[in-house]
Design an enzyme around this catalytic site. Structure first.
Site, PDB file in Angstrom:
ATOM      1  N   LYS A  47      40.009  37.377  42.351  1.00 26.42           N
ATOM      2  CA  LYS A  47      41.274  37.280  43.410  1.00 26.42           C
ATOM      3  C   LYS A  47      41.205  38.095  44.443  1.00 26.42           C
ATOM      4  CE  LYS A  47      44.076  38.386  39.277  1.00 26.42           C
ATOM      5  NZ  LYS A  47      44.706  39.320  38.699  1.00 26.42           N
ATOM      6  N   GLY A  48      39.837  38.752  44.767  1.00 26.14           N
ATOM      7  CA  GLY A  48      39.504  39.617  45.866  1.00 26.14           C
ATOM      8  C   GLY A  48      39.568  38.767  47.230  1.00 26.14           C
ATOM      9  N   GLU A 103      33.784  35.262  49.882  1.00 23.79           N
ATOM     10  CA  GLU A 103      33.784  36.220  48.990  1.00 23.79           C
ATOM     11  C   GLU A 103      34.153  37.486  49.665  1.00 23.79           C
ATOM     12  OE1 GLU A 103      34.101  37.253  46.453  1.00 23.79           O
ATOM     13  OE2 GLU A 103      32.379  37.557  45.092  1.00 23.79           O
ATOM     14  N   ASP A 104      34.858  38.336  48.973  1.00 21.61           N
ATOM     15  CA  ASP A 104      35.209  39.490  49.668  1.00 21.61           C
ATOM     16  C   ASP A 104      34.032  40.532  49.827  1.00 21.61           C
ATOM     17  OD1 ASP A 104      34.649  40.186  46.984  1.00 21.61           O
ATOM     18  OD2 ASP A 104      36.514  40.810  46.345  1.00 21.61           O
ATOM     19  N   ASP A 107      27.930  43.140  46.433  1.00 24.72           N
ATOM     20  CA  ASP A 107      27.120  44.175  45.914  1.00 24.72           C
ATOM     21  C   ASP A 107      25.832  44.289  45.360  1.00 24.72           C
ATOM     22  OD1 ASP A 107      27.960  47.119  45.376  1.00 24.72           O
ATOM     23  OD2 ASP A 107      28.275  46.416  43.222  1.00 24.72           O
ATOM     24  N   LYS A 135      27.037  45.412  51.002  1.00 25.82           N
ATOM     25  CA  LYS A 135      26.697  46.647  50.573  1.00 25.82           C
ATOM     26  C   LYS A 135      25.004  46.508  50.088  1.00 25.82           C
ATOM     27  CE  LYS A 135      29.832  48.296  47.377  1.00 25.82           C
ATOM     28  NZ  LYS A 135      30.618  48.948  46.634  1.00 25.82           N
ATOM     29  N   PHE A 156      32.823  52.811  47.066  1.00 26.33           N
ATOM     30  CA  PHE A 156      33.769  51.863  46.264  1.00 26.33           C
ATOM     31  C   PHE A 156      35.095  51.715  47.337  1.00 26.33           C
ATOM     32  CE2 PHE A 156      37.244  50.414  43.565  1.00 26.33           C
ATOM     33  CZ  PHE A 156      36.459  49.323  42.980  1.00 26.33           C
ATOM     34  N   ASP A 163      40.630  45.447  45.051  1.00 29.59           N
ATOM     35  CA  ASP A 163      41.415  46.324  44.195  1.00 29.59           C
ATOM     36  C   ASP A 163      40.572  47.451  43.747  1.00 29.59           C
ATOM     37  OD1 ASP A 163      39.713  44.600  42.363  1.00 29.59           O
ATOM     38  OD2 ASP A 163      41.361  45.277  40.793  1.00 29.59           O
ATOM     39  N   ARG A 169      45.223  45.794  46.625  1.00 34.22           N
ATOM     40  CA  ARG A 169      44.961  44.695  47.434  1.00 34.22           C
ATOM     41  C   ARG A 169      45.874  44.279  48.738  1.00 34.22           C
ATOM     42  NH1 ARG A 169      41.505  41.775  43.766  1.00 34.22           N
ATOM     43  NH2 ARG A 169      42.326  41.838  41.550  1.00 34.22           N
TER      44      ARG A 169
HETATM   45  P1  5GP Z   1      28.398  41.533  42.605  1.00 33.50           P
HETATM   46  O1  5GP Z   1      28.174  40.544  41.799  1.00 33.50           O
HETATM   47  O2  5GP Z   1      27.877  41.584  43.977  1.00 33.50           O
HETATM   48  O3  5GP Z   1      27.673  42.790  42.204  1.00 33.50           O
HETATM   49  O4  5GP Z   1      29.861  41.791  42.817  1.00 33.50           O
HETATM   50  C1  5GP Z   1      30.779  41.242  43.675  1.00 33.50           C
HETATM   51  C2  5GP Z   1      32.261  41.626  43.038  1.00 33.50           C
HETATM   52  O5  5GP Z   1      32.257  43.048  42.853  1.00 33.50           O
HETATM   53  C3  5GP Z   1      33.142  41.391  44.190  1.00 33.50           C
HETATM   54  O6  5GP Z   1      33.662  40.278  44.217  1.00 33.50           O
HETATM   55  C4  5GP Z   1      33.995  42.492  43.816  1.00 33.50           C
HETATM   56  O7  5GP Z   1      35.219  42.005  43.100  1.00 33.50           O
HETATM   57  C5  5GP Z   1      33.482  43.678  43.027  1.00 33.50           C
HETATM   58  N1  5GP Z   1      33.058  44.743  44.186  1.00 33.50           N
HETATM   59  C6  5GP Z   1      31.898  45.402  44.257  1.00 33.50           C
HETATM   60  N2  5GP Z   1      31.914  46.198  45.066  1.00 33.50           N
HETATM   61  C7  5GP Z   1      33.066  46.465  45.280  1.00 33.50           C
HETATM   62  C8  5GP Z   1      33.801  47.434  45.864  1.00 33.50           C
HETATM   63  O8  5GP Z   1      33.406  48.311  46.641  1.00 33.50           O
HETATM   64  N3  5GP Z   1      35.226  47.485  45.756  1.00 33.50           N
HETATM   65  C9  5GP Z   1      36.010  46.615  45.008  1.00 33.50           C
HETATM   66  N4  5GP Z   1      37.344  46.791  45.077  1.00 33.50           N
HETATM   67  N5  5GP Z   1      35.366  45.691  44.401  1.00 33.50           N
HETATM   68  C10 5GP Z   1      33.808  45.642  44.300  1.00 33.50           C
END
Ligand code: 5GP
Length: 184
Positions: A47-48, A103-104, A107, A135, A156, A163, A169
């Protein structure tokens, strides 16, 4: 009245900065796809990324279609590492479609690396990714988004769609959540 802003340690991107950043990404996309006669599909990861998607699609000048997928890889503030598809994309014209995953935040990179491969495997003509935040210091797999709003340190963050346990959000800015909120 309880004010969500009190839970934010530091604001990383104000509403105005977000607006400028999204305009920049939209202009880049318009430039990159100026000669593309295929369908361009903005595919938001629920949803992000809904807030980013809403702003981005309005700022792109060329025609786009939109769709949504939902995946799960997170619980609380930590990634589980495994990507599950909760809502899939069902289209029979993927060969004739260029996709930009919206994508939001990137990470570990696992979600977008997985989705990119998955959509290519399903036959999409091309797959690129637009991420509001990146990040890079947290990367676990090799992955780079094609369009990045802002590179941020390892913290974070919440707001602008992001969220913590379904909260924050609707904050219009992006900020670092005070660690005591998720450590107590
Ligand atoms: P990845 O697969 O790149 O590790 O994770 C991506 C997802 O992790 C993002 O779409 C998001 O939902 C969540 N995420 C990663 N870092 C953060 C953060 O700092 N804050 C929040 N709220 N969600 C995060």
């Amino acid at each position: 009245m309880y004010n969500m802003t009190d839970d934010i340690g530091e604001i990383l991107l104000t509403e105005e900065e977000i607006s400028e950043t999204v305009s920049g990404i939209a202009a880049e996309i318009d430039r990159d796809y100026a000669d593309c006669e295929r369908k361009l599909l903005l595919l938001a990861v629920l949803k992000g990324s809904v807030v980013f998607m809403g702003d981005l699609m309005k700022k792109i000048r060329r025609p786009v279609e939109i769709d949504f997928m939902r995946v799960s890889s997170y619980s609380g503030t930590e990634t589980r590492g495994k990507v599950d598809i909760l809502l899939d994309l069902h289209r029979d014209d993927l060969q004739k479609t260029d996709i930009i995953i919206v994508e939001d935040i990137v990470d570990s990179g696992k979600t977008l690396a997985y989705l990119t491969n998955y959509l290519k495997f399903k036959g999409a003509n091309s797959v690129r990714c637009a991420a509001m935040l990146d990040k890079p210091s947290r990367r676990k797999v090799k992955f780079e988004a094609d369009y990045i709003g802002k590179t941020i340190p390892d913290a974070f963050v919440v707001g602008y769609g992001l969220d913590y346990d379904e909260k924050y959000r609707n904050l219009p800015f992006i900020g670092i959540l005070k660690p005591e909120i998720y450590t107590t």
